[in-house]
Design a protein around this motif. Structure first.
Motif, PDB file in Angstrom:
ATOM      1  N   LEU A  25       0.974  -1.376  -0.069  1.00 45.82           N
ATOM      2  CA  LEU A  25      -0.035   0.016  -0.081  1.00 45.82           C
ATOM      3  C   LEU A  25       0.967   1.200  -0.126  1.00 45.82           C
ATOM      4  CD1 LEU A  25      -2.801   1.468   0.124  1.00 45.82           C
ATOM      5  CD2 LEU A  25      -2.685   1.016   2.667  1.00 45.82           C
ATOM      6  N   GLN A  26       1.925   1.114   0.704  1.00 49.07           N
ATOM      7  CA  GLN A  26       2.760   2.428   0.965  1.00 49.07           C
ATOM      8  C   GLN A  26       3.379   2.800  -0.657  1.00 49.07           C
ATOM      9  OE1 GLN A  26       5.061   1.321   4.294  1.00 49.07           O
ATOM     10  NE2 GLN A  26       4.644   3.248   5.419  1.00 49.07           N
ATOM     11  N   GLU A  31       4.023   6.029  -5.403  1.00 48.10           N
ATOM     12  CA  GLU A  31       3.715   6.153  -6.622  1.00 48.10           C
ATOM     13  C   GLU A  31       2.946   6.987  -7.255  1.00 48.10           C
ATOM     14  OE1 GLU A  31       3.211   2.146  -8.210  1.00 48.10           O
ATOM     15  OE2 GLU A  31       5.236   1.492  -7.807  1.00 48.10           O
ATOM     16  N   ARG A  32       1.801   7.553  -6.444  1.00 51.96           N
ATOM     17  CA  ARG A  32       1.135   8.606  -6.799  1.00 51.96           C
ATOM     18  C   ARG A  32       1.241   9.900  -5.857  1.00 51.96           C
ATOM     19  NH1 ARG A  32      -0.133   3.563  -7.674  1.00 51.96           N
ATOM     20  NH2 ARG A  32      -1.405   3.025  -9.167  1.00 51.96           N
ATOM     21  N   ASN A  33       2.325  10.017  -5.428  1.00 50.88           N
ATOM     22  CA  ASN A  33       3.012  11.210  -4.563  1.00 50.88           C
ATOM     23  C   ASN A  33       2.156  11.418  -3.400  1.00 50.88           C
ATOM     24  OD1 ASN A  33       4.919  12.121  -6.456  1.00 50.88           O
ATOM     25  ND2 ASN A  33       3.303  12.826  -7.870  1.00 50.88           N
ATOM     26  N   LYS A  78     -10.194  18.270  -2.094  1.00 50.96           N
ATOM     27  CA  LYS A  78      -9.957  17.628  -3.393  1.00 50.96           C
ATOM     28  C   LYS A  78      -8.636  16.877  -3.072  1.00 50.96           C
ATOM     29  CE  LYS A  78      -7.954  18.850  -7.926  1.00 50.96           C
ATOM     30  NZ  LYS A  78      -7.739  19.879  -9.138  1.00 50.96           N
ATOM     31  N   GLN A  79      -7.658  17.183  -2.043  1.00 52.44           N
ATOM     32  CA  GLN A  79      -6.463  16.401  -1.780  1.00 52.44           C
ATOM     33  C   GLN A  79      -7.175  15.095  -1.050  1.00 52.44           C
ATOM     34  OE1 GLN A  79      -4.513  19.322   0.037  1.00 52.44           O
ATOM     35  NE2 GLN A  79      -2.784  19.487  -1.290  1.00 52.44           N
ATOM     36  N   GLN A  80      -8.074  15.388   0.032  1.00 51.60           N
ATOM     37  CA  GLN A  80      -8.428  14.272   0.678  1.00 51.60           C
ATOM     38  C   GLN A  80      -9.109  13.263  -0.089  1.00 51.60           C
ATOM     39  OE1 GLN A  80     -10.602  15.717   4.227  1.00 51.60           O
ATOM     40  NE2 GLN A  80      -9.735  17.539   4.261  1.00 51.60           N
ATOM     41  N   SER A  85      -9.573   8.133  -2.610  1.00 49.11           N
ATOM     42  CA  SER A  85      -9.872   7.315  -3.751  1.00 49.11           C
ATOM     43  C   SER A  85      -8.495   6.397  -4.270  1.00 49.11           C
ATOM     44  CB  SER A  85     -10.187   8.063  -5.075  1.00 49.11           C
ATOM     45  OG  SER A  85      -9.021   9.030  -5.382  1.00 49.11           O
ATOM     46  N   GLU A  86      -7.323   6.859  -4.114  1.00 49.14           N
ATOM     47  CA  GLU A  86      -6.149   6.150  -4.384  1.00 49.14           C
ATOM     48  C   GLU A  86      -5.983   4.989  -3.336  1.00 49.14           C
ATOM     49  OE1 GLU A  86      -4.539   5.842  -7.118  1.00 49.14           O
ATOM     50  OE2 GLU A  86      -5.640   7.425  -8.147  1.00 49.14           O
ATOM     51  N   THR A  87      -6.312   4.852  -2.269  1.00 45.16           N
ATOM     52  CA  THR A  87      -6.315   3.919  -1.026  1.00 45.16           C
ATOM     53  C   THR A  87      -7.461   2.920  -1.471  1.00 45.16           C
ATOM     54  OG1 THR A  87      -5.613   5.586   0.406  1.00 45.16           O
ATOM     55  CG2 THR A  87      -6.570   3.282   1.357  1.00 45.16           C
TER      56      THR A  87
END
Length: 92
Positions: A25-26, A31-33, A78-80, A85-87
């Motif tokens: 996961l890390q 990879e997605r900053n 937006k950042q949250q 979403s990436e998680t």
């Protein structure tokens, strides 16, 4: 989840959880900053204590599985949303 007392306004320091896929996961998030943090190293592993006794297996297990997400009072919605979403994408 923690439930704050109705008579206070908490400032969340960390949003953390345990996963057996911590390193994967890390890497996915890196990879997605999206930066993450490991849990604090167990006290018995801190160099200043020089402790060689009980291995404290539960503390080590929690450390090995514990991950903390970015946390700041100024994260935008937006950042949250991006972090969330990436998680979720990782688990799909």
């Amino acid at each position: 989840p923690l439930k704050p007392s109705p008579n206070c306004s908490p400032v969340w320091w960390f949003t953390s959880f345990l996963t057996e896929r911590k390193k994967e996961l890390q890497e996915h998030l890196r990879e997605r900053n999206i930066q993450t943090r490991d849990f604090f190293v167990p006290l018995n592993k801190q160099p200043c204590y020089n402790y060689n006794g009980n291995p404290f297996k539960l503390s080590q297990e929690i450390y090995n599985q514990g991950i903390s997400f970015p946390s700041s009072y100024n994260l935008t919605f937006k950042q949250q949303d991006y972090i969330i979403s990436e998680t979720l994408n990782f688990w799909r």
